[in-house]
Design a protein around this motif. Structure first.
Motif, PDB file in Angstrom:
ATOM      1  N   LEU A 362       0.850  -1.190   0.000  1.00  0.00           N
ATOM      2  CA  LEU A 362       0.000   0.000   0.000  1.00  0.00           C
ATOM      3  C   LEU A 362       0.882   1.235   0.000  1.00  0.00           C
ATOM      4  N   ALA A 363       0.377   2.327  -0.563  1.00  0.00           N
ATOM      5  CA  ALA A 363       1.111   3.597  -0.538  1.00  0.00           C
ATOM      6  C   ALA A 363       0.118   4.750  -0.613  1.00  0.00           C
ATOM      7  N   PHE A 364       0.161   5.634   0.393  1.00  0.00           N
ATOM      8  CA  PHE A 364      -0.668   6.840   0.360  1.00  0.00           C
ATOM      9  C   PHE A 364      -0.063   7.846  -0.618  1.00  0.00           C
ATOM     10  N   LEU A 365      -0.930   8.604  -1.279  1.00  0.00           N
ATOM     11  CA  LEU A 365      -0.448   9.704  -2.107  1.00  0.00           C
ATOM     12  C   LEU A 365       0.010  10.848  -1.214  1.00  0.00           C
ATOM     13  N   PRO A 366       1.133  11.477  -1.535  1.00  0.00           N
ATOM     14  CA  PRO A 366       1.503  12.704  -0.818  1.00  0.00           C
ATOM     15  C   PRO A 366       0.450  13.778  -1.052  1.00  0.00           C
ATOM     16  N   ASP A 367       0.436  14.791  -0.206  1.00  0.00           N
ATOM     17  CA  ASP A 367      -0.527  15.879  -0.368  1.00  0.00           C
ATOM     18  C   ASP A 367      -0.351  16.593  -1.701  1.00  0.00           C
ATOM     19  N   SER A 368       0.892  16.641  -2.178  1.00  0.00           N
ATOM     20  CA  SER A 368       1.137  17.264  -3.479  1.00  0.00           C
ATOM     21  C   SER A 368       2.214  16.480  -4.207  1.00  0.00           C
ATOM     22  N   LEU A 369       2.083  16.412  -5.534  1.00  0.00           N
ATOM     23  CA  LEU A 369       3.088  15.784  -6.383  1.00  0.00           C
ATOM     24  C   LEU A 369       3.579  16.832  -7.372  1.00  0.00           C
ATOM     25  N   LYS A 370       4.867  17.147  -7.293  1.00  0.00           N
ATOM     26  CA  LYS A 370       5.469  18.159  -8.159  1.00  0.00           C
ATOM     27  C   LYS A 370       4.709  19.482  -8.073  1.00  0.00           C
ATOM     28  N   GLY A 371       4.285  19.822  -6.875  1.00  0.00           N
ATOM     29  CA  GLY A 371       3.603  21.094  -6.652  1.00  0.00           C
ATOM     30  C   GLY A 371       2.135  21.095  -6.998  1.00  0.00           C
ATOM     31  N   LYS A 372       1.600  19.970  -7.496  1.00  0.00           N
ATOM     32  CA  LYS A 372       0.184  19.901  -7.859  1.00  0.00           C
ATOM     33  C   LYS A 372      -0.599  19.185  -6.774  1.00  0.00           C
ATOM     34  N   ASP A 373      -1.775  19.711  -6.499  1.00  0.00           N
ATOM     35  CA  ASP A 373      -2.655  19.069  -5.529  1.00  0.00           C
ATOM     36  C   ASP A 373      -3.150  17.755  -6.123  1.00  0.00           C
ATOM     37  N   MET A 374      -2.862  16.646  -5.417  1.00  0.00           N
ATOM     38  CA  MET A 374      -3.260  15.343  -5.938  1.00  0.00           C
ATOM     39  C   MET A 374      -4.411  14.727  -5.152  1.00  0.00           C
ATOM     40  N   LYS A 375      -4.839  15.387  -4.110  1.00  0.00           N
ATOM     41  CA  LYS A 375      -5.947  14.840  -3.340  1.00  0.00           C
ATOM     42  C   LYS A 375      -7.297  15.280  -3.886  1.00  0.00           C
ATOM     43  N   GLY A 376      -7.307  16.406  -4.611  1.00  0.00           N
ATOM     44  CA  GLY A 376      -8.573  16.893  -5.145  1.00  0.00           C
ATOM     45  C   GLY A 376      -9.560  17.157  -4.026  1.00  0.00           C
ATOM     46  N   ASN A 377     -10.783  16.663  -4.197  1.00  0.00           N
ATOM     47  CA  ASN A 377     -11.813  16.830  -3.185  1.00  0.00           C
ATOM     48  C   ASN A 377     -11.884  15.596  -2.271  1.00  0.00           C
ATOM     49  N   ASN A 378     -10.707  15.022  -2.005  1.00  0.00           N
ATOM     50  CA  ASN A 378     -10.613  13.853  -1.132  1.00  0.00           C
ATOM     51  C   ASN A 378      -9.798  14.186   0.110  1.00  0.00           C
ATOM     52  N   GLU A 379     -10.179  13.575   1.216  1.00  0.00           N
ATOM     53  CA  GLU A 379      -9.366  13.726   2.432  1.00  0.00           C
ATOM     54  C   GLU A 379      -8.043  13.008   2.278  1.00  0.00           C
ATOM     55  N   THR A 380      -8.076  11.834   1.644  1.00  0.00           N
ATOM     56  CA  THR A 380      -6.857  11.075   1.412  1.00  0.00           C
ATOM     57  C   THR A 380      -7.095  10.123   0.248  1.00  0.00           C
ATOM     58  N   ALA A 381      -5.983   9.644  -0.335  1.00  0.00           N
ATOM     59  CA  ALA A 381      -6.042   8.666  -1.425  1.00  0.00           C
ATOM     60  C   ALA A 381      -4.895   7.690  -1.236  1.00  0.00           C
ATOM     61  N   MET A 382      -5.179   6.404  -1.429  1.00  0.00           N
ATOM     62  CA  MET A 382      -4.188   5.366  -1.176  1.00  0.00           C
ATOM     63  C   MET A 382      -4.175   4.336  -2.308  1.00  0.00           C
ATOM     64  N   LEU A 383      -2.976   3.978  -2.746  1.00  0.00           N
ATOM     65  CA  LEU A 383      -2.792   2.972  -3.780  1.00  0.00           C
ATOM     66  C   LEU A 383      -2.639   1.591  -3.151  1.00  0.00           C
ATOM     67  N   SER A 384      -3.132   0.575  -3.842  1.00  0.00           N
ATOM     68  CA  SER A 384      -2.947  -0.802  -3.386  1.00  0.00           C
ATOM     69  C   SER A 384      -2.580  -1.675  -4.573  1.00  0.00           C
ATOM     70  N   VAL A 385      -1.722  -2.680  -4.336  1.00  0.00           N
ATOM     71  CA  VAL A 385      -1.385  -3.675  -5.355  1.00  0.00           C
ATOM     72  C   VAL A 385      -1.518  -5.056  -4.741  1.00  0.00           C
ATOM     73  N   ALA A 386      -1.687  -6.049  -5.613  1.00  0.00           N
ATOM     74  CA  ALA A 386      -1.903  -7.410  -5.140  1.00  0.00           C
ATOM     75  C   ALA A 386      -1.352  -8.407  -6.148  1.00  0.00           C
ATOM     76  N   VAL A 387      -1.360  -9.666  -5.732  1.00  0.00           N
ATOM     77  CA  VAL A 387      -0.879 -10.741  -6.595  1.00  0.00           C
ATOM     78  C   VAL A 387      -1.782 -10.907  -7.817  1.00  0.00           C
ATOM     79  N   ASP A 388      -2.970 -10.331  -7.803  1.00  0.00           N
ATOM     80  CA  ASP A 388      -3.878 -10.414  -8.953  1.00  0.00           C
ATOM     81  C   ASP A 388      -3.499  -9.451 -10.085  1.00  0.00           C
ATOM     82  N   SER A 389      -2.311  -8.821  -9.985  1.00  0.00           N
ATOM     83  CA  SER A 389      -1.756  -7.938 -11.022  1.00  0.00           C
ATOM     84  C   SER A 389      -2.433  -6.576 -11.094  1.00  0.00           C
ATOM     85  N   ARG A 390      -3.348  -6.289 -10.195  1.00  0.00           N
ATOM     86  CA  ARG A 390      -4.117  -5.045 -10.263  1.00  0.00           C
ATOM     87  C   ARG A 390      -3.558  -3.980  -9.317  1.00  0.00           C
TER      88      ARG A 390
END
Length: 430
Positions: A362-390
């Protein structure tokens, strides 16, 4: 009511084992593969371009695929343009560079101007051969976005696990200040190298059996390690400072019925000098009626337990903490994903079996990526990966709130309304 579903952000042609977000370049880096088995499944590190679409949705496109030959990458650490990749019993270090087409054209033009005389002296065969070499190069042919270019260069490789039977690096971290590279594997040893010189600083037996996880506190003051031997240890350098005992908060649980699975340090929002440590405990044995797993919050300086809470009966497979320290992410062996509030250890978000099989990272998105707001209208956003290739992204939308002036205005209207109603019902009330 149907089960909640999360759309796939990206799907790789191989099992995914690890994911990281590089805040400097904004790249999402994920890796995995089929290993050395001759099944035709590739082993690679994929670089993804993540974009915020609208206020709450995301899209991702493959920029580059770096082939790792016969070795699958099982864990990653990323920092300052360097990837530390756990591959079998080794830690492979690679430097990556992300450049745009315009930047490349300028650099190429400058280089061409400097070497124009040499180029004229080379024969046509040489030029053709150079083009062919570029065509078969992984760095060129695997780049999917023509406006971007990712170059990956091998730096070094260190032996991070010496298990004579089946060496395997289980975890890798850079220290917060990027001065140290730390690894743990199946031989129970913690190995620490100075970075970038890779001069070995420590090599000590931390646990009996496999290392499950490790993390370094800010300032490199304390190292916390988790092993399959039921212990979670705090180290100062290579010296054992103390062992943690989460059962102090839950005396009704029998000793050695649970083992530690993961550990992470986290900040405390609005408290600059405060620090927390979070650990996950999972049942050592599975019963017909599965017992719950537990989350424990510790003071990150005194290492005293502050709060323990159950986090469901699905066995936890991965843990992440947001950059702000506000949220915790959990993945399970059955593919479920959850987000918890770090302060109270209360569940905020949950998708049952979001993936078809074990969530590997799992990996949370930083509040900003390269100075751009990446959360948008979200409190937080988190990436997930699994053995199912997704690869999926999980978002918690901002909760609606009203301006204080509007609340006061409505309260005033209510008071006026009540007074007028009383005056109507009881003439002469005022």
């Amino acid at each position: 009511m149907g089960r909640r579903r999360v759309p796939d952000l990206y799907r790789a042609p191989f099992p995914l084992y690890t994911i990281k977000v590089d805040p400097k370049t904004g790249l999402v880096i994920t890796a995995g593969g089929g290993g050395a088995s001759k099944t035709g499944i590739k082993n690679a590190v994929h670089f993804l371009d993540l974009q915020l679409v609208g206020e709450q949705q995301y899209s991702a496109s493959l920029l580059h695929a770096h082939d790792t030959d016969t070795r699958a990458t099982m864990n990653l650490a990323v920092g300052d343009g360097v990837i530390a990749a756990g591959q079998d019993g080794s830690c492979s270090l690679m430097r990556f560079k992300h450049s745009r087409k315009g930047e490349e054209d300028n650099a190429a033009a400058k280089q061409a101007g400097n070497s124009e005389g040499k180029a004229r002296r080379r024969g046509g065969k040489g030029d053709k051969r150079g083009q062919e070499d570029a065509a078969v190069s992984g760095d060129k042919s695997d780049t999917k976005d023509e406006t971007s270019h990712i170059s990956v260069t091998a730096l070094a490789e260190v032996q991070s696990d010496l298990n004579p039977r089946d060496p395997l690096q289980k975890v890798v971290r850079f220290s917060p200040d990027m001065s140290l590279l730390l690894t743990g594997g199946t031989d129970g040893h913690i190995r620490v190298w100075e970075f970038p010189s890779l001069k070995k600083k420590y090599d000590f037996k931390a646990h009996e059996g496999e290392i499950e996880d490790l993390d370094m506190s800010p300032g490199n003051k304390h190292l916390v390690t988790v092993g399959r031997d039921f212990s979670c240890s705090v180290w100062s350098g290579s010296q054992l400072a103390m062992g943690l005992n989460w059962l102090e908060t839950t005396p009704q649980i029998a000793e050695k019925s649970y083992r530690y699975m993961a550990c992470r340090f986290g900040k405390v929002e609005d408290q600059k000098d405060a620090l927390r440590l979070y650990t996950v405990q999972i049942p050592h044995k599975r019963d017909r009626k599965p017992p719950p797993c537990y989350l424990t919050k510790w003071d990150g300086k005194s290492f005293l337990p502050m709060l323990t809470a159950p986090c469901g009966s699905e066995v936890i497979s991965s843990l992440a903490v947001s950059d702000s320290g506000t949220f915790l992410g959990l993945g399970t062996v059955t593919g479920s994903v959850a987000i918890y509030i770090a302060f109270s250890l209360q569940k905020l978000y949950y998708v049952q079996e979001s993936h078809g099989i074990v969530v590997t990272d799992l990996a949370f998105l930083p509040d900003s990526l390269k100075g751009k707001d990446m959360k948008g209208n979200n409190e937080t956003a988190m990436l997930s990966v699994a053995v199912d290739s997704r690869c999926q992204i999980h978002t918690v939308p901002n909760r609606r709130s009203f301006p204080i002036w509007l609340v006061l205005f409505l309260c005033g209207l209510m008071v006026v309304g009540v007074v007028l109603l009383l005056q109507y019902l009881f003439p002469g009330f005022i």
